[in-house]
Design a protein around this motif. Structure first.
Motif, PDB file in Angstrom:
ATOM      1  N   TRP A   1       1.100 -18.381  -4.567  1.00  0.00           N
ATOM      2  CA  TRP A   1      -0.200 -17.731  -4.390  1.00  0.00           C
ATOM      3  C   TRP A   1      -0.707 -17.896  -2.957  1.00  0.00           C
ATOM      4  N   LEU A   2      -0.534 -19.099  -2.401  1.00  0.00           N
ATOM      5  CA  LEU A   2      -0.971 -19.340  -1.018  1.00  0.00           C
ATOM      6  C   LEU A   2      -0.204 -18.454  -0.051  1.00  0.00           C
ATOM      7  N   GLU A   3       1.096 -18.309  -0.254  1.00  0.00           N
ATOM      8  CA  GLU A   3       1.899 -17.455   0.615  1.00  0.00           C
ATOM      9  C   GLU A   3       1.464 -15.999   0.502  1.00  0.00           C
ATOM     10  N   THR A   4       1.180 -15.558  -0.732  1.00  0.00           N
ATOM     11  CA  THR A   4       0.766 -14.175  -0.957  1.00  0.00           C
ATOM     12  C   THR A   4      -0.541 -13.864  -0.251  1.00  0.00           C
ATOM     13  N   MET A   5      -1.502 -14.771  -0.346  1.00  0.00           N
ATOM     14  CA  MET A   5      -2.831 -14.505   0.202  1.00  0.00           C
ATOM     15  C   MET A   5      -2.951 -14.781   1.691  1.00  0.00           C
ATOM     16  N   CYS A   6      -2.114 -15.676   2.219  1.00  0.00           N
ATOM     17  CA  CYS A   6      -2.317 -16.147   3.596  1.00  0.00           C
ATOM     18  C   CYS A   6      -1.140 -15.866   4.515  1.00  0.00           C
TER      19      CYS A   6
ATOM     20  N   THR B   1      -3.494  -8.095   0.248  1.00  0.00           N
ATOM     21  CA  THR B   1      -3.182  -7.673  -1.098  1.00  0.00           C
ATOM     22  C   THR B   1      -1.708  -7.931  -1.377  1.00  0.00           C
ATOM     23  N   ASP B   2      -1.366  -7.979  -2.670  1.00  0.00           N
ATOM     24  CA  ASP B   2       0.048  -8.099  -3.008  1.00  0.00           C
ATOM     25  C   ASP B   2       0.711  -6.735  -3.159  1.00  0.00           C
ATOM     26  N   LEU B   3      -0.012  -5.657  -2.864  1.00  0.00           N
ATOM     27  CA  LEU B   3       0.586  -4.322  -2.816  1.00  0.00           C
ATOM     28  C   LEU B   3       1.533  -4.228  -1.624  1.00  0.00           C
ATOM     29  N   PRO B   4       2.438  -3.258  -1.613  1.00  0.00           N
ATOM     30  CA  PRO B   4       3.426  -3.166  -0.525  1.00  0.00           C
ATOM     31  C   PRO B   4       2.838  -3.124   0.876  1.00  0.00           C
ATOM     32  N   LEU B   5       1.641  -2.555   1.055  1.00  0.00           N
ATOM     33  CA  LEU B   5       1.085  -2.502   2.416  1.00  0.00           C
ATOM     34  C   LEU B   5       0.695  -3.883   2.926  1.00  0.00           C
ATOM     35  N   ARG B   6       0.388  -4.834   2.015  1.00  0.00           N
ATOM     36  CA  ARG B   6       0.138  -6.258   2.273  1.00  0.00           C
ATOM     37  C   ARG B   6      -1.123  -6.559   3.083  1.00  0.00           C
ATOM     38  N   SER B   7      -1.239  -6.033   4.306  1.00  0.00           N
ATOM     39  CA  SER B   7      -2.430  -6.297   5.117  1.00  0.00           C
ATOM     40  C   SER B   7      -2.945  -4.995   5.706  1.00  0.00           C
TER      41      SER B   7
ATOM     42  N   ALA C   1     -10.764   8.902  13.075  1.00  0.00           N
ATOM     43  CA  ALA C   1     -10.618   7.472  13.346  1.00  0.00           C
ATOM     44  C   ALA C   1      -9.257   6.998  12.846  1.00  0.00           C
ATOM     45  N   VAL C   2      -8.762   5.924  13.466  1.00  0.00           N
ATOM     46  CA  VAL C   2      -7.442   5.382  13.129  1.00  0.00           C
ATOM     47  C   VAL C   2      -7.609   4.055  12.400  1.00  0.00           C
ATOM     48  N   LEU C   3      -6.863   3.898  11.324  1.00  0.00           N
ATOM     49  CA  LEU C   3      -6.859   2.660  10.549  1.00  0.00           C
ATOM     50  C   LEU C   3      -5.445   2.090  10.542  1.00  0.00           C
ATOM     51  N   LEU C   4      -5.307   0.808  10.886  1.00  0.00           N
ATOM     52  CA  LEU C   4      -4.011   0.137  10.767  1.00  0.00           C
ATOM     53  C   LEU C   4      -3.843  -0.205   9.287  1.00  0.00           C
ATOM     54  N   CYS C   5      -3.257   0.731   8.562  1.00  0.00           N
ATOM     55  CA  CYS C   5      -3.223   0.649   7.102  1.00  0.00           C
ATOM     56  C   CYS C   5      -2.282  -0.422   6.592  1.00  0.00           C
ATOM     57  N   SER C   6      -1.234  -0.703   7.348  1.00  0.00           N
ATOM     58  CA  SER C   6      -0.259  -1.692   6.892  1.00  0.00           C
ATOM     59  C   SER C   6       0.291  -2.467   8.073  1.00  0.00           C
ATOM     60  N   TYR C   7       0.161  -3.789   7.999  1.00  0.00           N
ATOM     61  CA  TYR C   7       0.739  -4.685   8.995  1.00  0.00           C
ATOM     62  C   TYR C   7       1.516  -5.718   8.200  1.00  0.00           C
ATOM     63  N   THR C   8       2.835  -5.717   8.335  1.00  0.00           N
ATOM     64  CA  THR C   8       3.682  -6.542   7.477  1.00  0.00           C
ATOM     65  C   THR C   8       4.619  -7.412   8.296  1.00  0.00           C
ATOM     66  N   TRP C   9       5.074  -8.501   7.645  1.00  0.00           N
ATOM     67  CA  TRP C   9       6.048  -9.400   8.236  1.00  0.00           C
ATOM     68  C   TRP C   9       7.100  -9.745   7.182  1.00  0.00           C
ATOM     69  N   ALA C  10       8.164 -10.388   7.633  1.00  0.00           N
ATOM     70  CA  ALA C  10       9.184 -10.955   6.752  1.00  0.00           C
ATOM     71  C   ALA C  10       9.708  -9.914   5.766  1.00  0.00           C
ATOM     72  N   GLN C  11       9.903 -10.318   4.505  1.00  0.00           N
ATOM     73  CA  GLN C  11      10.494  -9.408   3.530  1.00  0.00           C
ATOM     74  C   GLN C  11       9.616  -8.187   3.281  1.00  0.00           C
TER      75      GLN C  11
ATOM     76  N   ARG D   1      -5.866   2.184  -4.241  1.00  0.00           N
ATOM     77  CA  ARG D   1      -5.995   1.086  -5.198  1.00  0.00           C
ATOM     78  C   ARG D   1      -6.770  -0.077  -4.604  1.00  0.00           C
ATOM     79  N   LEU D   2      -6.552  -0.337  -3.307  1.00  0.00           N
ATOM     80  CA  LEU D   2      -7.242  -1.439  -2.632  1.00  0.00           C
ATOM     81  C   LEU D   2      -8.741  -1.179  -2.554  1.00  0.00           C
ATOM     82  N   HIS D   3      -9.138   0.105  -2.429  1.00  0.00           N
ATOM     83  CA  HIS D   3     -10.551   0.457  -2.279  1.00  0.00           C
ATOM     84  C   HIS D   3     -11.043   1.256  -3.489  1.00  0.00           C
ATOM     85  N   ALA D   4     -10.461   0.989  -4.660  1.00  0.00           N
ATOM     86  CA  ALA D   4     -10.708   1.797  -5.852  1.00  0.00           C
ATOM     87  C   ALA D   4     -12.171   1.823  -6.285  1.00  0.00           C
TER      88      ALA D   4
END
Length: 414
Positions: free
Chosen positions: A49-54, A203-209, A225-235, A265-268
């Motif tokens: 859970w800590l890895e998922t959220m942080c 979020t734990d959705l594929p976009l993550r951050s 306007a531009v939104l950085l919709c997904s910023y991901t690392w690792a897997q 879904r994130l802003h449902a």
């Protein structure tokens, strides 16, 4: 819970980074996951859970030292730090630096080989071969600022690298990362969701951050306007990256569909998928693992790599005329501070090597000191330069590089 694990080391580093770095290195053999499980006694699912959220999926498998330093850089400061947004983009800083350089920077020049020619009775005996150039270039000093992956592709057999330096260039772990930015016809996160400040949603959705921008807060809400919709690392980045085709908007229908549905879904509670889809204009994506000029996003060391390989990486080679720079050659990975710290060290070693002591004085007066270096009469900076001047046959590698007892200097012919 993470702060309970990180805080003792962060406070020590904040008080004296160089002096207390060894304290952190005592835990370098642990991954973050291992430390939280066996030292903090957290159970498996709590750590998940800590890895998922942080963090990112699988990132806790890298060194505990990395997690501590990353938290120190971004979550903890002894004194308040002012952050700035460059109007027009960070590249403007580079443009200004280029204006200060006397010589013209040459682009699209691929270095294929770096070596030292000991037979040349001149300081300019560093030989650099460039693709499609018949005559090799010669320099007094070479500062290599490529990623380690790019450096590995060069022919370095004549660069007199220490075996552990070769190992570091080949094996030091790089993380992967991906970004997907979408241009909408209006900032719906402001008008529909009431998000009027910069920040990050996890979020734990594929976009993550999802990163909400600071630079357009005062712009009209009727403008695109531009939104950085997904910023991901690792897997997470690996999986999103599989949908990034040519780092361009063409042929990425599935990527856009996944991101837009994740955003909905994130802003449902505030907006529907149809409204977000209707606001879509275009997008831009980037996968650093597919970038031939980096072959990875940034250094993120695995367990034991700081203690056993990093000290060799930051030592010069080839008669102390070859210096490895970049965020990987620093304790602060993945951002500008690490690059700047590595540059400071390399310049310091260069001035030390050629006994340009007035330059050393000027460096310290204008730029202060570097917390990653031990300078002065009782420091080790001059010893790093001395070790970098040894020929391959003049030293014996006995183990860790951060203990001078590990070295035996052997005269040639013995």
């Amino acid at each position: 819970m993470l702060e309970d694990a990180f805080k003792p080391y962060k406070e020590a580093l904040a008080n004296d980074f160089d002096g207390n770095f060894d304290l952190l290195l005592q835990q370098d053999e642990h991954s973050t996951r291992d430390y939280l499980r066996h030292k903090m006694k957290y159970d498996y699912h709590t750590i998940q859970w800590l890895e998922t959220m942080c963090s990112a999926s699988g990132l806790f498998d890298q060194a505990f030292t990395e997690s501590v330093i990353d938290s120190l850089d971004f979550d903890y400061c002894v004194q308040p730090v002012d952050w700035y947004c460059i109007d027009g983009g960070t590249s403007l800083i580079v443009d200004k630096i280029l204006e200060m350089i006397k010589g013209k920077v040459q682009y699209k020049k691929r270095v294929t080989s770096i070596a030292i020619d000991r037979t040349v009775m001149s300081e300019s005996n560093m030989v650099v071969k460039v693709s499609k150039e018949e005559v090799p270039r010669k320099y007094a000093t070479v500062f290599n600022t490529t990623s380690l992956a790019c450096m590995e592709r060069m022919d370095l057999k004549g660069a007199e690298l220490h075996p552990a330096q070769k190992d570091a260039i080949r094996t030091l772990h790089y993380d992967i990362s991906g970004k997907v930015a979408i241009k909408f016809n209006h900032p719906w996160w402001v008008t529909k969701c009431g998000i009027t400040k910069a920040g990050v949603a996890s979020t734990d959705l594929p976009l993550r951050s999802c990163v909400y921008p600071s630079y357009s807060i005062s712009d009209s809400t009727s403008k695109p306007a531009v939104l950085l919709c997904s910023y991901t690392w690792a897997q997470d980045a690996q999986r999103i990256g599989s949908l990034i085709t040519d780092n361009s908007p063409e042929g990425e229908e599935e990527l856009v569909d996944v991101i837009l549905r994740n955003l909905a879904r994130l802003h449902a509670n505030s907006i529907s998928y149809d409204e977000i889809h209707e606001a879509y204009m275009t997008h831009y994506s980037w996968d650093w693992s597919k970038d031939q000029y980096t072959s990875g996003a940034f250094a993120l060391f695995g367990p034991g790599q700081f203690a056993n390989l990093y000290p060799y990486l930051v030592r010069p080679a080839a008669d102390a005329k070859l210096h490895i720079l970049g965020e990987a050659a620093s304790a602060h990975h993945a951002w500008l501070v690490g690059s700047l710290d590595s540059a400071y060290r390399a310049v310091h070693h260069f001035l030390q090597r050629f006994e340009l002591y007035d330059g050393l004085t000027k460096l310290q007066l204008e730029w202060g000191t570097n917390g990653e270096m031990e300078t002065g009469d009782n420091g080790t900076a001059h010893l790093q330069v001395a070790l970098g001047r040894l020929r391959p046959e003049e030293h014996v590698w006995l183990g860790r590089a951060d203990d001078l007892d590990d070295y035996v200097i052997v005269p040639r012919g013995v």
